[in-house]
Scaffold this motif. Structure first.
Motif, short mmCIF file in Angstrom:
data_model
loop_
_atom_site.label_atom_id
_atom_site.label_comp_id
_atom_site.label_asym_id
_atom_site.label_seq_id
_atom_site.Cartn_x
_atom_site.Cartn_y
_atom_site.Cartn_z
N THR A 7 0.83 -1.21 0.00
CA THR A 7 0.00 0.00 0.00
C THR A 7 0.87 1.26 0.00
OG1 THR A 7 -1.79 -1.12 1.17
CG2 THR A 7 -1.76 1.28 1.28
N LEU A 8 1.87 1.29 0.86
CA LEU A 8 2.73 2.47 0.96
C LEU A 8 3.50 2.70 -0.33
CD1 LEU A 8 4.14 2.03 4.58
CD2 LEU A 8 2.32 3.56 3.82
N ARG A 9 3.97 1.64 -0.93
CA ARG A 9 4.71 1.80 -2.21
C ARG A 9 3.78 2.34 -3.30
NH1 ARG A 9 6.90 -2.62 -6.44
NH2 ARG A 9 8.87 -1.64 -7.04
N ALA A 10 2.53 1.85 -3.32
CA ALA A 10 1.60 2.28 -4.36
C ALA A 10 1.13 3.71 -4.15
CB ALA A 10 0.40 1.33 -4.39
N LEU A 11 0.81 4.06 -2.92
CA LEU A 11 0.23 5.38 -2.67
C LEU A 11 1.28 6.47 -2.45
CD1 LEU A 11 -2.78 4.61 -0.30
CD2 LEU A 11 -2.78 4.88 -2.78
N ALA A 12 2.37 6.14 -1.78
CA ALA A 12 3.42 7.14 -1.51
C ALA A 12 4.59 6.86 -2.45
CB ALA A 12 3.84 7.07 -0.05
N ASP A 13 5.56 6.11 -2.00
CA ASP A 13 6.65 5.66 -2.85
C ASP A 13 7.39 4.54 -2.14
OD1 ASP A 13 8.12 6.97 -0.92
OD2 ASP A 13 9.02 8.43 -2.29
N GLU A 14 8.33 3.93 -2.84
CA GLU A 14 9.05 2.80 -2.28
C GLU A 14 9.91 3.20 -1.10
OE1 GLU A 14 12.32 -0.40 -3.88
OE2 GLU A 14 10.54 -0.05 -5.14
N ALA A 15 10.51 4.40 -1.16
CA ALA A 15 11.35 4.86 -0.06
C ALA A 15 10.56 4.96 1.23
CB ALA A 15 11.98 6.21 -0.41
N ILE A 38 -7.19 -2.84 1.40
CA ILE A 38 -6.66 -1.52 1.08
C ILE A 38 -5.51 -1.62 0.09
CG2 ILE A 38 -5.48 0.50 2.05
CD1 ILE A 38 -8.47 0.36 2.66
N ALA A 39 -4.66 -2.63 0.23
CA ALA A 39 -3.53 -2.80 -0.70
C ALA A 39 -4.03 -3.02 -2.13
CB ALA A 39 -2.65 -3.96 -0.25
N LEU A 40 -5.01 -3.90 -2.30
CA LEU A 40 -5.52 -4.16 -3.65
C LEU A 40 -6.20 -2.93 -4.24
CD1 LEU A 40 -6.96 -7.77 -3.22
CD2 LEU A 40 -4.92 -7.09 -4.49
N LEU A 41 -6.92 -2.17 -3.40
CA LEU A 41 -7.55 -0.96 -3.90
C LEU A 41 -6.50 0.07 -4.31
CD1 LEU A 41 -10.16 0.55 -4.46
CD2 LEU A 41 -10.12 1.37 -2.08
N ALA A 42 -5.43 0.18 -3.53
CA ALA A 42 -4.36 1.11 -3.88
C ALA A 42 -3.70 0.72 -5.19
CB ALA A 42 -3.32 1.15 -2.76
N LEU A 43 -3.48 -0.58 -5.39
CA LEU A 43 -2.89 -1.04 -6.66
C LEU A 43 -3.82 -0.78 -7.83
CD1 LEU A 43 -1.34 -4.43 -5.49
CD2 LEU A 43 -0.09 -2.36 -6.15
N ALA A 44 -5.12 -0.99 -7.61
CA ALA A 44 -6.09 -0.75 -8.69
C ALA A 44 -6.17 0.73 -9.03
CB ALA A 44 -7.46 -1.27 -8.27
N ALA A 45 -6.18 1.58 -8.00
CA ALA A 45 -6.33 3.02 -8.22
C ALA A 45 -5.10 3.62 -8.88
CB ALA A 45 -6.61 3.71 -6.89
N THR A 46 -3.91 3.12 -8.53
CA THR A 46 -2.67 3.66 -9.12
C THR A 46 -2.27 2.92 -10.38
OG1 THR A 46 -1.35 2.20 -7.69
CG2 THR A 46 -1.80 4.44 -6.89
N ARG A 47 -2.98 1.80 -10.66
CA ARG A 47 -2.71 0.98 -11.84
C ARG A 47 -1.28 0.44 -11.83
NH1 ARG A 47 -7.07 1.24 -14.85
NH2 ARG A 47 -6.13 0.28 -16.69
N LYS A 48 -0.77 0.16 -10.62
CA LYS A 48 0.57 -0.40 -10.46
C LYS A 48 0.51 -1.91 -10.28
CE LYS A 48 2.52 3.85 -8.52
NZ LYS A 48 3.14 4.49 -7.34
#
Length: 463
Positions: free
Chosen positions: A207-215, A249-259
């Protein structure tokens, strides 16, 4: 990417010193809140017994002890403090996810085994309050679902135990199905909750990588692993619930960011998990607020149709089977006030619950939340304009989790035992630790480990 985007707060020495002092002040206030909850709660319990707690504000009793998990817990804590910050920054992403899951699993198991195999795992879900007490009443699942609401109230014939009555039947059905496939009994149930619950750390990192960033995800990783919350992840069903909501939440974040390779499948999967969530715990419907925050952060409604389609599946199945969610919820409220919920004083628990949360998330998270709240006006302003940094998006996610927790607190339906009931909300507060400066992270990790080890060795927790 700017330095500010990578780490959040400014890195000049004066700002860091000021920020560090404020972090310590916030941690100090939180420690005083816990102390007040212990002292005042003990006085109330001795005076009239209305808290129904042996060691307020926790559902626990004073029981200094060591156990077979003690050496392992100490070893895991030392290893994470010494090596996790470096490994989190240097491992490949997939290796980080695997390492974080492995370390989280080891931490939860070792803490549980401080209480021994029987007390810590095998008997946790077999007490008179728990789901496993009613497995034999689900021989005919459709008939039991149709009859479920008739046994919620205390004065009803063959009323359900507290946890079965207090949750929709999806929670109990989980253990019924485990029993059906040959994994019956408390040991398998405890192992299931720990194994599934430990995956929450992976879901939050994704979730954090998708919504914010990997760092941001990498900075939070050691704190997600070494959280005091692990005490209640092993072995309570609420740890399993926390993993379900975290993956939703993780799956929704991936779907919303298309990552993700298939955003449509992720959106549908997220909805399926949210529908399941609503049939695991009534209070977790509040996760709709966190889901809305994900769509707000990503500024898209694209996943919504498939998310809603997935969400409808569990309600449709349970309704067709004869279970009425709304009727059961209203009966649960009545049952709640028939028992300890009707006696426990709201005026104490409305703030003592927050003291419980401090013990679950640890002082490092409190310091991170201090930074979150302090930076929130600017972050929300940039969110409205659409020019957000990774830190802004992290702050918005954490604030959403904090709002859901406060809503649950104000509802009055969580008086006591929130150290386990709020595990799903607490799991999404932990990422606030990503805002802590590099120089102090090992100190804060040490504080997290020390709190968990102290609690688990001095108290025997009820869940």
């Amino acid at each position: 990417m700017s330095t500010t985007e990578r780490t959040g707060p400014p890195r000049d020495a004066a700002s860091e010193r000021t920020g560090h002092r404020r972090d310590l002040a916030a941690a100090g206030v939180a420690a005083l809140l816990v102390a007040a909850a212990v002292v005042i709660g003990t006085a109330i319990e001795h005076a009239d017994g209305t808290l129904h707690l042996n060691w307020p504000p926790l559902y626990a009793r004073w029981d200094p002890h060591i156990g077979p998990g003690t050496p392992a817990a100490l070893a895991v804590a030392v290893a994470v403090i010494a090596y996790a910050p470096t490994l989190a920054a240097s491992l490949s992403w997939r290796a980080l996810l695997l390492t974080a899951w492995t370390a989280s699993t080891a931490w939860i198991w070792s803490l549980a085994l401080i209480d021994g195999w029987q007390r810590g795992v095998a008997r946790r879900l077999t007490t008179k309050y728990e789901y496993l007490q009613v497995i034999d009443r689900f021989d005919d699942i459709p008939a039991t679902l149709r009859d479920f609401t008739r046994h919620i109230l205390i004065d009803s014939p063959d009323h359900w135990p507290a946890h079965t009555a207090g949750h929709p039947p999806g929670a109990t059905l989980t253990f019924v199905l485990l029993d059906r496939v040959g994994l019956g009994g408390g040991a398998w149930a405890g192992a299931f909750c720990i194994t599934v619950g430990s995956t929450a750390v992976v879901a939050v990192l994704i979730t954090l990588r998708a919504l914010a960033d990997e760092a941001t995800a990498r900075r939070a990783a050691p704190f997600l692993v070494l959280a005091p919350a692990a005490i209640w992840f092993g072995a309570s069903a609420d740890g399993y619930f926390a993993a379900v909501t975290a993956w939703m939440i993780a799956l929704l974040a991936l779907a919303a960011t298309r990552k993700v390779r298939s955003p449509a499948a992720a959106a549908l999967g997220s909805g399926l998990l949210f529908g399941l969530t609503c049939y695991l715990s009534y209070g977790l419907t509040l996760f709709a607020l966190v889901a809305a925050a994900v769509l707000l952060i990503t500024r898209t409604l694209r996943p919504l149709p498939l998310f809603l389609a997935g969400t409808a599946v569990a309600p449709l199945v349970f309704t067709l089977a004869g279970f009425d969610w709304w009727e059961a919820y209203h009966l649960l409220v009545e049952r709640y006030y028939q028992g300890a919920g009707g006696i426990r004083p709201y005026a104490y628990f409305v703030w003592a619950n927050l003291a419980c949360t401090v013990l679950v998330v640890g002082l490092a998270t409190v310091a991170g939340l201090r930074r979150t709240v302090g930076a929130s006006p600017g972050a929300l302003n940039r969110l409205r304009s659409g020019r957000t940094t990774p830190t802004d998006r992290l702050i918005t996610l954490v604030l959403a989790a904090l709002v859901t927790l406060i809503a649950a607190d104000l509802s009055g339906m969580s008086k006591a035992e929130t150290e386990r009931i709020w595990l799903p909300f607490a799991t999404l507060l932990l990422p606030a630790t990503a805002l802590l400066p590099q120089a102090s992270r090992r100190y804060w990790l040490t504080a997290q480990a020390a709190l968990a080890l102290t609690l688990n060795h001095l108290l025997f927790t009820g869940w």
